[in-house]
Design a protein around this motif. Structure first.
Motif: not given
Length: 164
Positions: A26-32, A59-63, A82-91, A96-99
């Motif tokens: 279920a978590p994998a499907a949600l993240l997908d 978290i690393i990239g989109s994983t 990762l979801i709140v980040l624009p996809p182009e920032r994920r890589p 640490d995703a944000t400050d």
């Protein structure tokens, strides 16, 4: 929760729901749905990209990385970053995703909303687990913050077309 303050038996944090209790499907499907992958880490192995270490999700990239003993709230929190980040920032994300306080607030709000998408979890349980784990909000509880003090987080999510 910082690894130096891991819960002891009898501590309320020792009762939080773990990913192994709900499974990874279920978590994998949600993240997908958000273009993310969930990677299961073997028991006892270090979790890649974990900010706090030990059982906390990474978290690393989109994983998003998690073990069976990873708290569900931790998996949803890191996924939320990762979801709140624009996809182009994920890589560029590694550990640490944000400050940004704005993104952190939106992440906390989103993890609560997403908990409703996981069978057997739901926002009520997640907010209880967040409190037990030691999340702190100025109104004293996760529920009070979510219901009375999270307008900025909700607006952030709505402006980006994210669940709120």
């Amino acid at each position: 929760m910082h690894p130096d303050t891991l819960p002891l038996p009898g501590d309320p944090a020792s009762t939080v729901m773990r990913v192994g209790q709900i499974g990874f499907d279920a978590p994998a499907a949600l993240l997908d749905r958000f273009g993310l992958q969930l990677q299961r880490v073997a028991p006892g192995e270090p979790i890649p990209g974990s900010f706090w270490g030990d059982e906390e999700a990474g978290i690393i990239g989109s994983t998003v990385y998690a073990r069976d003993d990873t708290p569900v709230h931790s998996l949803l929190h890191e996924a939320g970053h990762l979801i709140v980040l624009p996809p182009e920032r994920r890589p560029d994300v590694h550990t640490d995703a944000t400050d940004s306080i704005e993104e952190e607030d939106a992440t906390c709000y989103l993890q609560i909303v997403l908990a409703d998408e996981l069978p057997g979890v739901g926002r009520e349980r997640l907010m209880t687990d967040m409190d037990a784990w030691g999340y702190t909000f100025r109104l004293g509880s996760t529920r009070a913050w979510f219901e009375q003090d999270a307008d900025n987080a909700r607006a952030f999510l709505e402006a980006r077309g994210l669940p709120s």
